[in-house]
Scaffold this motif. Sequence first.
Motif, mmCIF file in Angstrom:
data_model
loop_
_atom_site.group_PDB
_atom_site.id
_atom_site.type_symbol
_atom_site.label_atom_id
_atom_site.label_comp_id
_atom_site.label_asym_id
_atom_site.label_seq_id
_atom_site.Cartn_x
_atom_site.Cartn_y
_atom_site.Cartn_z
ATOM 1 N N SER A 24 0.607 -1.300 0.202
ATOM 2 C CA SER A 24 0.018 -0.004 -0.086
ATOM 3 C C SER A 24 0.880 1.350 -0.106
ATOM 4 O O SER A 24 0.431 2.309 -0.303
ATOM 5 N N GLU A 25 2.132 1.022 0.495
ATOM 6 C CA GLU A 25 3.019 2.288 0.484
ATOM 7 C C GLU A 25 3.709 2.437 -0.521
ATOM 8 O O GLU A 25 4.823 3.141 -0.633
ATOM 9 N N ASN A 26 3.744 1.409 -1.630
ATOM 10 C CA ASN A 26 4.894 1.387 -2.615
ATOM 11 C C ASN A 26 4.100 2.208 -3.922
ATOM 12 O O ASN A 26 2.904 1.904 -4.064
ATOM 13 N N ARG A 27 4.964 3.006 -4.601
ATOM 14 C CA ARG A 27 4.442 3.681 -5.664
ATOM 15 C C ARG A 27 3.989 2.785 -6.824
ATOM 16 O O ARG A 27 3.409 3.182 -7.744
ATOM 17 N N LYS A 28 4.372 1.695 -6.881
ATOM 18 C CA LYS A 28 4.303 0.680 -7.939
ATOM 19 C C LYS A 28 2.991 -0.481 -7.964
ATOM 20 O O LYS A 28 2.929 -1.420 -8.321
ATOM 21 N N LYS A 29 2.211 0.023 -6.786
ATOM 22 C CA LYS A 29 0.971 -0.905 -6.312
ATOM 23 C C LYS A 29 0.150 -1.252 -7.701
ATOM 24 O O LYS A 29 -0.510 -2.263 -7.701
ATOM 25 N N LEU A 30 0.068 -0.285 -8.350
ATOM 26 C CA LEU A 30 -1.093 -0.173 -9.534
ATOM 27 C C LEU A 30 -0.530 -1.520 -10.508
ATOM 28 O O LEU A 30 -1.262 -2.434 -10.943
ATOM 29 N N PRO A 31 0.760 -1.047 -10.959
ATOM 30 C CA PRO A 31 1.129 -2.438 -12.025
ATOM 31 C C PRO A 31 1.651 -3.542 -11.277
ATOM 32 O O PRO A 31 1.213 -4.643 -11.897
ATOM 33 N N PHE A 32 1.857 -3.590 -9.997
ATOM 34 C CA PHE A 32 2.071 -4.850 -9.478
ATOM 35 C C PHE A 32 0.619 -5.568 -9.016
ATOM 36 O O PHE A 32 0.598 -6.847 -9.483
ATOM 37 N N GLY A 33 -0.271 -4.949 -8.893
ATOM 38 C CA GLY A 33 -1.749 -5.540 -8.702
ATOM 39 C C GLY A 33 -2.125 -6.053 -10.229
ATOM 40 O O GLY A 33 -2.577 -7.256 -10.316
ATOM 41 N N PHE A 34 -1.549 -5.387 -11.263
ATOM 42 C CA PHE A 34 -2.049 -5.702 -12.474
ATOM 43 C C PHE A 34 -1.108 -7.103 -12.870
ATOM 44 O O PHE A 34 -1.490 -8.180 -13.427
ATOM 45 N N TYR A 35 0.189 -7.021 -12.535
ATOM 46 C CA TYR A 35 1.067 -8.271 -12.832
ATOM 47 C C TYR A 35 0.241 -9.527 -12.062
ATOM 48 O O TYR A 35 0.577 -10.480 -12.467
ATOM 49 N N ALA A 36 0.064 -9.149 -10.890
ATOM 50 C CA ALA A 36 -0.384 -10.447 -10.024
ATOM 51 C C ALA A 36 -1.710 -11.053 -10.555
ATOM 52 O O ALA A 36 -1.605 -12.109 -10.796
ATOM 53 N N LEU A 37 -2.510 -10.315 -11.203
ATOM 54 C CA LEU A 37 -3.631 -10.532 -12.000
ATOM 55 C C LEU A 37 -3.132 -11.487 -13.150
ATOM 56 O O LEU A 37 -4.099 -12.309 -13.854
ATOM 57 N N LEU A 38 -2.078 -11.155 -13.655
ATOM 58 C CA LEU A 38 -1.747 -11.841 -15.079
ATOM 59 C C LEU A 38 -1.592 -13.437 -14.734
ATOM 60 O O LEU A 38 -1.477 -14.361 -15.790
ATOM 61 N N PHE A 39 -1.216 -13.653 -13.616
ATOM 62 C CA PHE A 39 -1.044 -15.083 -13.402
ATOM 63 C C PHE A 39 -2.038 -16.169 -13.627
ATOM 64 O O PHE A 39 -1.913 -17.010 -14.560
ATOM 65 N N PRO A 40 -3.364 -15.763 -12.984
ATOM 66 C CA PRO A 40 -4.499 -16.512 -13.382
ATOM 67 C C PRO A 40 -4.944 -16.165 -14.879
ATOM 68 O O PRO A 40 -5.390 -17.196 -15.488
ATOM 69 N N ALA A 41 -4.820 -14.980 -15.293
ATOM 70 C CA ALA A 41 -5.212 -14.828 -16.519
ATOM 71 C C ALA A 41 -4.453 -15.613 -17.634
ATOM 72 O O ALA A 41 -5.000 -16.134 -18.539
ATOM 73 N N VAL A 42 -3.075 -15.563 -17.278
ATOM 74 C CA VAL A 42 -2.280 -16.295 -18.314
ATOM 75 C C VAL A 42 -2.262 -17.946 -18.212
ATOM 76 O O VAL A 42 -2.580 -18.562 -19.291
ATOM 77 N N GLY A 43 -2.521 -18.085 -16.857
ATOM 78 C CA GLY A 43 -2.837 -19.563 -16.716
ATOM 79 C C GLY A 43 -4.002 -20.409 -17.133
ATOM 80 O O GLY A 43 -3.968 -21.392 -17.975
ATOM 81 N N TYR A 44 -5.081 -19.531 -17.131
ATOM 82 C CA TYR A 44 -6.127 -20.151 -17.706
ATOM 83 C C TYR A 44 -6.408 -20.000 -19.192
ATOM 84 O O TYR A 44 -7.019 -20.692 -19.774
ATOM 85 N N THR A 45 -5.736 -18.937 -19.734
ATOM 86 C CA THR A 45 -5.481 -19.005 -21.289
ATOM 87 C C THR A 45 -4.760 -20.053 -21.661
ATOM 88 O O THR A 45 -5.196 -20.780 -22.821
ATOM 89 N N LEU A 46 -3.729 -20.265 -21.152
ATOM 90 C CA LEU A 46 -3.008 -21.759 -21.376
ATOM 91 C C LEU A 46 -3.820 -22.968 -21.049
ATOM 92 O O LEU A 46 -3.810 -23.892 -21.886
ATOM 93 N N PHE A 47 -4.634 -22.948 -20.096
ATOM 94 C CA PHE A 47 -5.614 -23.917 -19.659
ATOM 95 C C PHE A 47 -6.515 -24.225 -20.920
ATOM 96 O O PHE A 47 -6.657 -25.385 -21.413
ATOM 97 N N TYR A 48 -7.059 -23.397 -21.351
ATOM 98 C CA TYR A 48 -8.352 -23.228 -22.460
ATOM 99 C C TYR A 48 -7.705 -23.760 -23.838
ATOM 100 O O TYR A 48 -8.087 -24.351 -24.680
ATOM 101 N N THR A 49 -6.198 -23.222 -24.014
ATOM 102 C CA THR A 49 -5.676 -23.702 -25.232
ATOM 103 C C THR A 49 -5.252 -25.058 -25.124
ATOM 104 O O THR A 49 -5.625 -25.679 -26.129
ATOM 105 N N MET A 50 -5.059 -25.630 -24.151
ATOM 106 C CA MET A 50 -4.766 -27.287 -24.092
ATOM 107 C C MET A 50 -6.064 -27.903 -24.075
ATOM 108 O O MET A 50 -6.146 -29.156 -24.735
ATOM 109 N N ALA A 51 -6.895 -27.281 -23.609
ATOM 110 C CA ALA A 51 -8.101 -27.940 -23.352
ATOM 111 C C ALA A 51 -8.803 -28.206 -24.954
ATOM 112 O O ALA A 51 -9.726 -29.108 -25.374
ATOM 113 N N HIS A 52 -8.544 -27.012 -25.503
ATOM 114 C CA HIS A 52 -9.250 -26.920 -27.039
ATOM 115 C C HIS A 52 -8.630 -28.071 -27.952
ATOM 116 O O HIS A 52 -9.170 -28.879 -28.501
#
Length: 211
Positions: A24-52
């Motif tokens: 909360s005190e770090n000036r990069k909290k916004l991009p860091f929050g987005f980077y954290a979200l990329l883990f499930p977003a990319v992970g499930y993109t990979l899942f649906y690619t393999m599932a397809h």
Amino acid sequence: MKLHFLRLYLQMFYKPSDTFRVLSENRKKLPFGFYALLFPAVGYTLFYTMAHFAGGSPSTFKPWLALPIEDYFSYDIILTLPGYYLAWVGASATVYLILRMVNGKSTFDVILAVIGFGVGVATWSSMLHDLTDAFLSITGVISMKEYEKLLNEPTIWRTLLWTLYSVYFGWILTLFTIGLRVAEGFGRVKSILVAFIGLIVFQVILLIFIR
């Protein structure tokens, strides 16, 4: 000392309160929050690619979007990233507006970071299972279609799946609550209520795009 995203991300697994406080005190909290979200977003993109490519499709679930059920996983290869983004922004905006109405002090950047890290960490509880069964399917070890059926019947695999989903919901609610308590200084009950609303909004928006 300069903080690095991966260190904060890993610390969120075992000492979330301290990590949210530092975040909360770090000036990069916004991009860091987005980077954290990329883990499930990319992970499930990979899942649906393999599932397809493994020939999978939902066995009983009817998608909210009017998509052909047999091609549902192929559409989700494209829809996963925007789905997670819209769910992240929608849930964060809802929580932020609620906090403003009750004289909250947090900035929108802080809320985006709380939601991003909460989702980005807790989703591992279900994503590891999904990535594993997709990998086993695309390598020919199991049949994706048959496994999908087992997940919708009274089997040990359905019990495992629902257990993992329960862990996911409990974990994400816990992280949202801790993040809001750190950011706002609210009591436990008030923080849980706001966190629960954020969780519901996030999941409803996400379910529009992916199952």
